[in-house]
Design a protein around this motif. Structure first.
Motif, PDB file in Angstrom:
ATOM      1  N   GLY A  35       1.140  -1.227   0.229  1.00 41.29           N
ATOM      2  CA  GLY A  35       0.293   0.341  -0.185  1.00 41.29           C
ATOM      3  C   GLY A  35       0.793   1.160  -0.194  1.00 41.29           C
ATOM      4  N   GLY A  36       2.381   1.122   0.600  1.00 48.63           N
ATOM      5  CA  GLY A  36       2.636   2.657   1.244  1.00 48.63           C
ATOM      6  C   GLY A  36       3.745   2.479  -0.691  1.00 48.63           C
ATOM      7  N   MET A  37       3.838   1.317  -1.090  1.00 54.41           N
ATOM      8  CA  MET A  37       4.218   1.729  -2.898  1.00 54.41           C
ATOM      9  C   MET A  37       3.743   2.063  -3.642  1.00 54.41           C
ATOM     10  N   SER A  38       2.498   2.291  -3.632  1.00 53.28           N
ATOM     11  CA  SER A  38       0.970   2.407  -4.598  1.00 53.28           C
ATOM     12  C   SER A  38       1.309   3.761  -4.104  1.00 53.28           C
ATOM     13  N   TRP A  39       1.221   4.182  -3.095  1.00 57.10           N
ATOM     14  CA  TRP A  39       0.547   5.419  -3.396  1.00 57.10           C
ATOM     15  C   TRP A  39       1.896   6.492  -2.758  1.00 57.10           C
ATOM     16  N   GLY A  40       2.673   6.100  -3.333  1.00 57.61           N
ATOM     17  CA  GLY A  40       3.864   6.667  -3.490  1.00 57.61           C
ATOM     18  C   GLY A  40       4.382   6.840  -4.534  1.00 57.61           C
ATOM     19  N   ARG A  41       3.791   5.939  -5.416  1.00 55.40           N
ATOM     20  CA  ARG A  41       4.208   6.218  -6.892  1.00 55.40           C
ATOM     21  C   ARG A  41       2.902   6.134  -7.921  1.00 55.40           C
ATOM     22  N   VAL A  43       1.276   9.463  -6.178  1.00 57.14           N
ATOM     23  CA  VAL A  43       1.387  10.545  -6.499  1.00 57.14           C
ATOM     24  C   VAL A  43       2.965  11.050  -6.890  1.00 57.14           C
ATOM     25  N   PHE A  44       4.117   9.921  -7.320  1.00 57.93           N
ATOM     26  CA  PHE A  44       4.820  10.466  -8.329  1.00 57.93           C
ATOM     27  C   PHE A  44       4.945  10.828  -9.406  1.00 57.93           C
ATOM     28  N   LEU A  45       3.632   9.491 -10.065  1.00 54.90           N
ATOM     29  CA  LEU A  45       3.583   9.787 -11.798  1.00 54.90           C
ATOM     30  C   LEU A  45       2.388  11.095 -11.770  1.00 54.90           C
ATOM     31  N   GLY A  46       1.753  11.103 -10.594  1.00 53.26           N
ATOM     32  CA  GLY A  46       0.880  12.145 -11.165  1.00 53.26           C
ATOM     33  C   GLY A  46       1.598  13.696 -10.609  1.00 53.26           C
ATOM     34  N   ALA A  47       2.537  13.546 -10.059  1.00 49.23           N
ATOM     35  CA  ALA A  47       3.580  14.973 -10.166  1.00 49.23           C
ATOM     36  C   ALA A  47       3.664  15.052 -11.647  1.00 49.23           C
ATOM     37  N   LEU A  48       4.700  14.039 -12.050  1.00 48.31           N
ATOM     38  CA  LEU A  48       5.295  13.788 -13.554  1.00 48.31           C
ATOM     39  C   LEU A  48       4.389  13.908 -14.448  1.00 48.31           C
ATOM     40  N   CYS A  49       3.263  13.383 -14.186  1.00 51.40           N
ATOM     41  CA  CYS A  49       2.202  14.188 -15.620  1.00 51.40           C
ATOM     42  C   CYS A  49       1.704  15.266 -15.590  1.00 51.40           C
TER      43      CYS A  49
END
Length: 256
Positions: A35-41, A43-49
């Motif tokens: 779950g921690g990895m999914s949230w972090g990923r 957020v990262f992908l959202g910021a990147l997009c």
């Protein structure tokens, strides 16, 4: 025998209990880690997009929300258009008939400082993604005159003239005249004369004739050319070009 049986019973029962407890603990840790990895990923992908979209919007193509009816029937209130920012980046310049988005600071609106810088940045980011109305300095109009052109309205037939040639403006709003305000101007080099298609509901170059700059928009203030309609679904497609200016000759050496 009874004692041995009891020990065997305890041994058998303790195994599954320990296994179940260990399995639960292992499952709990794994789920929490995933779950921690999914949230972090996410957020990262959202910021990147978002960053990629902003870069694309800044340098290549920007969505633009049409806030008024000044360009009807070509563009309607609520339309979302795609502005080609590369159209004039490699030596070409706006041509008569182009529909463009431009910054009207210094020509259509006076220079001003925005006191709330953070709010201005957030609004700018939202408008650059087509999620909010453009700022008060951004306009969309049609190029009617380029540097050196003499633009006159109206001739004896009630038509616009450019360099002595009448223009049949097939894009005008039904029932509108080319202009209710007469004018006779020569467009300085490096500037543009802009007009809306819905002439009776457009504040454009005509409204700034008596002001500094005379309603002329510097070419370097053009953001880009409106090439496509992106919304609503029923109107998606490339913006229809006009042949109204095809017969216009370039201005002479004396600019008129």
């Amino acid at each position: 025998m009874d004692t041995e049986a009891q020990h065997m019973e305890r041994d058998r029962s303790s195994g599954p209990a320990d296994g179940t407890e260990e399995g639960s603990r292992s499952t709990h840790v794994t789920a929490r880690g995933t779950g921690g990895m999914s949230w972090g990923r996410a957020v990262f992908l959202g910021a990147l997009c978002t960053a990629a979209l902003l870069l694309f919007s800044t340098f290549v193509m920007q969505p633009f929300l049409i806030p008024s009816g000044s360009m009807e029937p070509t563009l309607r209130i609520g339309d979302r258009v795609l502005v080609n920012k590369l159209a004039y980046r490699f030596g070409s310049e706006p041509a008569r008939g182009d529909v463009v988005v431009f910054d009207g600071t210094g020509s259509f609106v006076q220079e001003s400082s925005d006191g709330n810088t953070v709010a201005a940045l957030l609004r700018g980011a939202a408008s650059s993604l087509g999620l909010a109305e453009p700022g008060g300095t951004d306009f969309v109009k049609r190029v009617v005159g380029v540097g050196g052109d003499r633009v006159v309205c109206c001739d004896k037939g009630g038509r616009l003239e450019v360099n002595g040639e009448p223009v049949d403006e097939d894009y005008l709003y039904s029932g509108d005249s080319p202009s209710q305000v007469p004018f006779d101007i020569v467009v300085p080099d490096g500037t543009l004369w802009m007009m809306g298609d819905h002439r009776s509901h457009s504040r454009d170059s005509r409204d700034h004739l008596g002001q500094p700059g005379g309603g002329m928009v510097p070419v370097d203030r053009v953001v880009g050319r409106v090439d496509w309609l992106g919304w609503p679904l029923g109107r998606i497609g490339s913006l229809e070009e006009t042949g109204a200016f095809d017969g216009i000759r370039p201005a002479g050496p004396d600019h008129g």
